[in-house]
Motif scaffolding. Sequence first.
Motif, mmCIF file in Angstrom:
data_model
loop_
_atom_site.group_PDB
_atom_site.id
_atom_site.type_symbol
_atom_site.label_atom_id
_atom_site.label_comp_id
_atom_site.label_asym_id
_atom_site.label_seq_id
_atom_site.Cartn_x
_atom_site.Cartn_y
_atom_site.Cartn_z
ATOM 1 N N VAL B 32 34.885 36.486 64.354
ATOM 2 C CA VAL B 32 36.080 37.115 63.787
ATOM 3 C C VAL B 32 36.274 36.684 62.339
ATOM 4 C CG1 VAL B 32 38.589 37.236 63.923
ATOM 5 C CG2 VAL B 32 37.232 37.419 65.983
ATOM 6 N N GLY B 33 36.050 35.393 62.072
ATOM 7 C CA GLY B 33 36.173 34.890 60.707
ATOM 8 C C GLY B 33 35.238 35.654 59.776
ATOM 9 N N ALA B 34 34.008 35.854 60.240
ATOM 10 C CA ALA B 34 33.025 36.573 59.418
ATOM 11 C C ALA B 34 33.465 38.010 59.194
ATOM 12 C CB ALA B 34 31.663 36.530 60.096
ATOM 13 N N VAL B 35 33.962 38.662 60.251
ATOM 14 C CA VAL B 35 34.400 40.060 60.092
ATOM 15 C C VAL B 35 35.514 40.133 59.057
ATOM 16 C CG1 VAL B 35 35.597 41.960 61.216
ATOM 17 C CG2 VAL B 35 33.691 40.867 62.365
ATOM 18 N N VAL B 36 36.529 39.274 59.208
ATOM 19 C CA VAL B 36 37.674 39.324 58.281
ATOM 20 C C VAL B 36 37.223 39.047 56.851
ATOM 21 C CG1 VAL B 36 39.833 38.185 57.656
ATOM 22 C CG2 VAL B 36 39.394 38.778 60.024
ATOM 23 N N ALA B 37 36.395 38.013 56.663
ATOM 24 C CA ALA B 37 35.960 37.661 55.316
ATOM 25 C C ALA B 37 35.078 38.752 54.718
ATOM 26 C CB ALA B 37 35.210 36.330 55.346
ATOM 27 N N MET B 38 34.145 39.274 55.524
ATOM 28 C CA MET B 38 33.204 40.281 55.013
ATOM 29 C C MET B 38 33.928 41.579 54.663
ATOM 30 S SD MET B 38 30.338 38.914 54.856
ATOM 31 C CE MET B 38 30.528 37.172 54.938
ATOM 32 N N GLY B 44 37.543 44.220 48.583
ATOM 33 C CA GLY B 44 37.778 43.724 47.235
ATOM 34 C C GLY B 44 36.842 44.386 46.240
ATOM 35 N N ALA B 45 35.577 44.496 46.629
ATOM 36 C CA ALA B 45 34.588 45.131 45.758
ATOM 37 C C ALA B 45 34.950 46.593 45.525
ATOM 38 C CB ALA B 45 33.202 45.012 46.376
ATOM 39 N N LYS B 46 35.397 47.246 46.584
ATOM 40 C CA LYS B 46 35.748 48.662 46.490
ATOM 41 C C LYS B 46 36.942 48.831 45.553
ATOM 42 C CE LYS B 46 36.725 52.535 49.588
ATOM 43 N NZ LYS B 46 38.174 52.564 49.812
ATOM 44 N N ALA B 47 37.940 47.943 45.722
ATOM 45 C CA ALA B 47 39.131 48.035 44.878
ATOM 46 C C ALA B 47 38.758 47.814 43.418
ATOM 47 C CB ALA B 47 40.161 47.004 45.328
ATOM 48 N N GLN B 48 37.822 46.871 43.183
ATOM 49 C CA GLN B 48 37.420 46.593 41.811
ATOM 50 C C GLN B 48 36.721 47.805 41.189
ATOM 51 O OE1 GLN B 48 34.246 43.790 41.093
ATOM 52 N NE2 GLN B 48 35.482 42.717 39.597
ATOM 53 N N VAL B 49 35.826 48.412 41.976
ATOM 54 C CA VAL B 49 35.118 49.592 41.493
ATOM 55 C C VAL B 49 36.108 50.713 41.187
ATOM 56 C CG1 VAL B 49 33.579 51.438 42.230
ATOM 57 C CG2 VAL B 49 32.935 49.061 42.596
ATOM 58 N N GLU B 50 37.080 50.883 42.090
ATOM 59 C CA GLU B 50 38.068 51.946 41.871
ATOM 60 C C GLU B 50 38.876 51.697 40.604
ATOM 61 O OE1 GLU B 50 40.112 51.956 45.571
ATOM 62 O OE2 GLU B 50 38.684 53.345 46.500
ATOM 63 N N ALA B 51 39.222 50.424 40.402
ATOM 64 C CA ALA B 51 39.988 50.081 39.203
ATOM 65 C C ALA B 51 39.158 50.365 37.957
ATOM 66 C CB ALA B 51 40.404 48.618 39.246
ATOM 67 N N GLN B 52 37.855 50.061 38.036
ATOM 68 C CA GLN B 52 36.989 50.295 36.885
ATOM 69 C C GLN B 52 36.844 51.786 36.604
ATOM 70 O OE1 GLN B 52 33.676 48.111 38.266
ATOM 71 N NE2 GLN B 52 34.262 46.236 37.226
ATOM 72 N N ILE B 53 36.771 52.562 37.699
ATOM 73 C CA ILE B 53 36.644 54.005 37.508
ATOM 74 C C ILE B 53 37.909 54.560 36.891
ATOM 75 C CG2 ILE B 53 36.496 56.189 38.755
ATOM 76 C CD1 ILE B 53 34.560 54.640 40.647
ATOM 77 N N ALA B 54 39.040 54.005 37.285
ATOM 78 C CA ALA B 54 40.305 54.451 36.716
ATOM 79 C C ALA B 54 40.346 54.190 35.215
ATOM 80 C CB ALA B 54 41.468 53.754 37.409
ATOM 81 N N THR B 55 39.611 53.163 34.715
ATOM 82 C CA THR B 55 39.628 52.889 33.274
ATOM 83 C C THR B 55 38.897 53.968 32.488
ATOM 84 O OG1 THR B 55 37.583 51.591 33.256
ATOM 85 C CG2 THR B 55 39.637 50.391 33.684
ATOM 86 N N LEU B 56 38.147 54.815 33.179
ATOM 87 C CA LEU B 56 37.462 55.898 32.467
ATOM 88 C C LEU B 56 38.464 56.884 31.891
ATOM 89 C CD1 LEU B 56 34.479 56.901 34.768
ATOM 90 C CD2 LEU B 56 34.377 55.809 32.534
ATOM 91 N N GLY B 57 39.625 57.011 32.534
ATOM 92 C CA GLY B 57 40.608 58.003 32.128
ATOM 93 C C GLY B 57 40.836 58.946 33.287
ATOM 94 N N SER B 353 38.016 33.905 52.405
ATOM 95 C CA SER B 353 38.147 34.921 51.347
ATOM 96 C C SER B 353 38.895 34.326 50.166
ATOM 97 C CB SER B 353 38.932 36.144 51.799
ATOM 98 O OG SER B 353 38.708 36.441 53.095
ATOM 99 N N TYR B 354 39.934 33.532 50.499
ATOM 100 C CA TYR B 354 40.722 32.919 49.434
ATOM 101 C C TYR B 354 39.841 31.982 48.605
ATOM 102 C CZ TYR B 354 44.188 29.918 47.224
ATOM 103 O OH TYR B 354 44.897 29.207 46.319
ATOM 104 N N LEU B 355 39.011 31.182 49.315
ATOM 105 C CA LEU B 355 38.128 30.252 48.610
ATOM 106 C C LEU B 355 37.115 31.014 47.759
ATOM 107 C CD1 LEU B 355 37.465 27.445 51.242
ATOM 108 C CD2 LEU B 355 38.935 27.389 49.226
ATOM 109 N N LEU B 356 36.566 32.096 48.322
ATOM 110 C CA LEU B 356 35.576 32.883 47.580
ATOM 111 C C LEU B 356 36.181 33.454 46.314
ATOM 112 C CD1 LEU B 356 33.597 34.839 50.301
ATOM 113 C CD2 LEU B 356 32.708 33.178 48.679
ATOM 114 N N TRP B 362 34.933 35.964 43.422
ATOM 115 C CA TRP B 362 34.618 37.270 43.990
ATOM 116 C C TRP B 362 35.930 37.971 44.252
ATOM 117 C CZ3 TRP B 362 30.258 37.092 48.201
ATOM 118 C CH2 TRP B 362 29.138 36.489 47.650
ATOM 119 N N PRO B 363 35.969 39.270 43.961
ATOM 120 C CA PRO B 363 37.205 39.969 44.299
ATOM 121 C C PRO B 363 37.253 40.162 45.806
ATOM 122 C CG PRO B 363 35.581 41.516 43.501
ATOM 123 C CD PRO B 363 34.936 40.150 43.431
ATOM 124 N N THR B 364 38.274 39.627 46.474
ATOM 125 C CA THR B 364 38.398 39.857 47.913
ATOM 126 C C THR B 364 39.775 40.406 48.194
ATOM 127 O OG1 THR B 364 39.233 37.652 48.349
ATOM 128 C CG2 THR B 364 36.855 37.948 48.513
#
Lengths: 252, 405
Positions: B32-38, B44-57, B353-356, B362-364
């Motif tokens: 369960v720990g692995a599922v939650v963290a992964m 987190g990665a998806k949110a970061q990518v979305e934020a970066q795409i939003a910077t395109l305009g 996730s917090y430690l990572l 890493w964005p989590t």
Amino acid sequence: MKPVIQLENLEKTYQSGEVEVRAVRGVSLTVEAGEFVAVMGASGSGKSTMMNTIGCLDRPTGGRYLLDGVDVSVLDRDRLADIRNEKIGFVFQGFNLLSRTSAVENVELPMLYSRSGKSPADIRARALAALATVGLADRAGHFPNQLSGGQQQRVAIARALCNDPALILADEPTGNLDTRTSVEIMGVFQKLNDSGITIMMVTHEPDIAAFTKRNIVMRDVVIVTDKLVEHRHFAAAELNQPGAPQSTVTAA
Amino acid sequence: MKHTATIRIALRALRRNKLRTALTMLGIIIGVGAVVAMVGIGAGAKAQVEAQIATLGQNVILVMSGTTTASGIRTGWGSAGTLKVEDADAIAREISGVAAVSPEVRSAMQVAAGNQNAMTQILGEGADYFTIRQWPFKSGGSFTEQDVRGANKVCVIGQTTARTLFGDADPVGEIIRIKQVPFIITGVLTPKGMSMMGSDQDDVVILPYTSAMKRVMGQTMLRGMNIQAASADVLLQVQDQITTLLRQRHRIQPGRDDDFTVRGQQDIATMATEQSKTMTILLAAVAGVSLVVGGIGIMNIMLVSVTERTREIGIRMAVGAHGSDILLQFLIESITLSSLGGLIGILLGILSSYLLSTIAHWPTMVSPASIVVAFLFSAGVGIFFGYYPAQKAAALDPIDALRYE
């Protein structure tokens, strides 16, 4: 008053591979309320099968069995469990207490499974009362491994008592005990029987059977002897005699 | 029998074998720990990518010169100069759904201001560039349409460049030199952060594309264009129209490859989120496998436990326990194991996730939904893997069970 046990032409056949094994053949038996019966017989004589049937652990393949006036030979697994819970108290040769569970909690066990729904406080009170009846009021918190064999068997008897059963079934209750402790246990049974409880027990020892009121002998899957005990032994009197057998097990 | 009593019996059985209980739970905790963290890392990665795409305009279409595949050889975006300023003018003029067009040239060069100098990205853009990319100014403002037409020596600089060359001072009105040509700074942009490729978007000097082509780079072809569609509804249509128009203007025969590449913001977003989604699924699948392994561990221990306690089961049945009471007792044990393990696993997952994110940066993002799902799944594992052993216990014959040594 209805008889506690009424067996009519009881049959039990096992299918062992291709062969049919007849474990009990046409046994009829009536035990009235207040009786104290010993069943004797060599192994393979059919007494275990008969006792399992009387104890509602097993169902007959033929004939009828009325326990306290109720035909239990037609009941299903769960109803049989309820009958065992309400009407029968079991005492086993090996005590069969739950280890790492205190004496009083062992006594409570049948009440936990009873469908009448007693409150936890009521259950605890009845368990302590049952322990007092067998003279173990001061051992309620002890675990089985802290009790002597005789004390463990008393706990088992208290467990058998707590649901006010119509019948106590004991399977060689003194088989694992020394002579003096055996007599003590028989004393407990006699006291219970005097208070009106019907008891049926299996034993190999004629000496022990002499403490009961009626002896039944089985051989080759039928009852061969069924007679009242003529010279009955009384545990209370024997234990007070000078030179009475001394217990080799000291109480913990 | 009351369920509270059954629960008490089950919990007591677990307490008796503390080490075994803990080790059995460990499988579920790790799963369960692995599922939650992964899932947290994936989200987190998806949110970061979305934020970066939003910077395109917004509703942005990128046109790059060169093709992604030319005669079977992949050449990168912008690798061959095939787009002209006239192409950009034609798009602005002829396609109705286009709101703004900014032709683009780009080069990495040395810039100097006073006694400071730095290597940075030089971008040549139209005056609409800042509107298209929704890039507000921190101070000053954009160069104008006139500046573009006159190829004036003006520029806008990014946050990182401003700090490198001028420190904390406001550089608006100051002069920077590129290839000895002085440019007056008209504005400083607000920070935009990393691009999807990981480069610093704020380390930049933006000139009118005319000035960049004539005065600094000496080139006549564009690297690409940033185009804004009027609305999201016409985005795809505009994309097609741009392709058709450019093929006409470049006289490309039907069946031949384009010598340019058109990418809508949606395409880029879809591509990037697909990637991060694939990663999330992969991570969650690996973690899920460990959860199943944990479940098998529970089943194994419960089977051992049922065998060990055969006599106990026999006693309980002899004194009146129904098969269902025994079933429930063992099922509660396995569910307690798995859901308690699940709870601890969730805490472990959140902690890792917090430690990572704090230590490894890493964005989590641990979502409540993933926690709920992980918990329900672990409880489900308990029921699924606990049922068979419990059923086995409940089906025991009391006579055989009592005789069991």
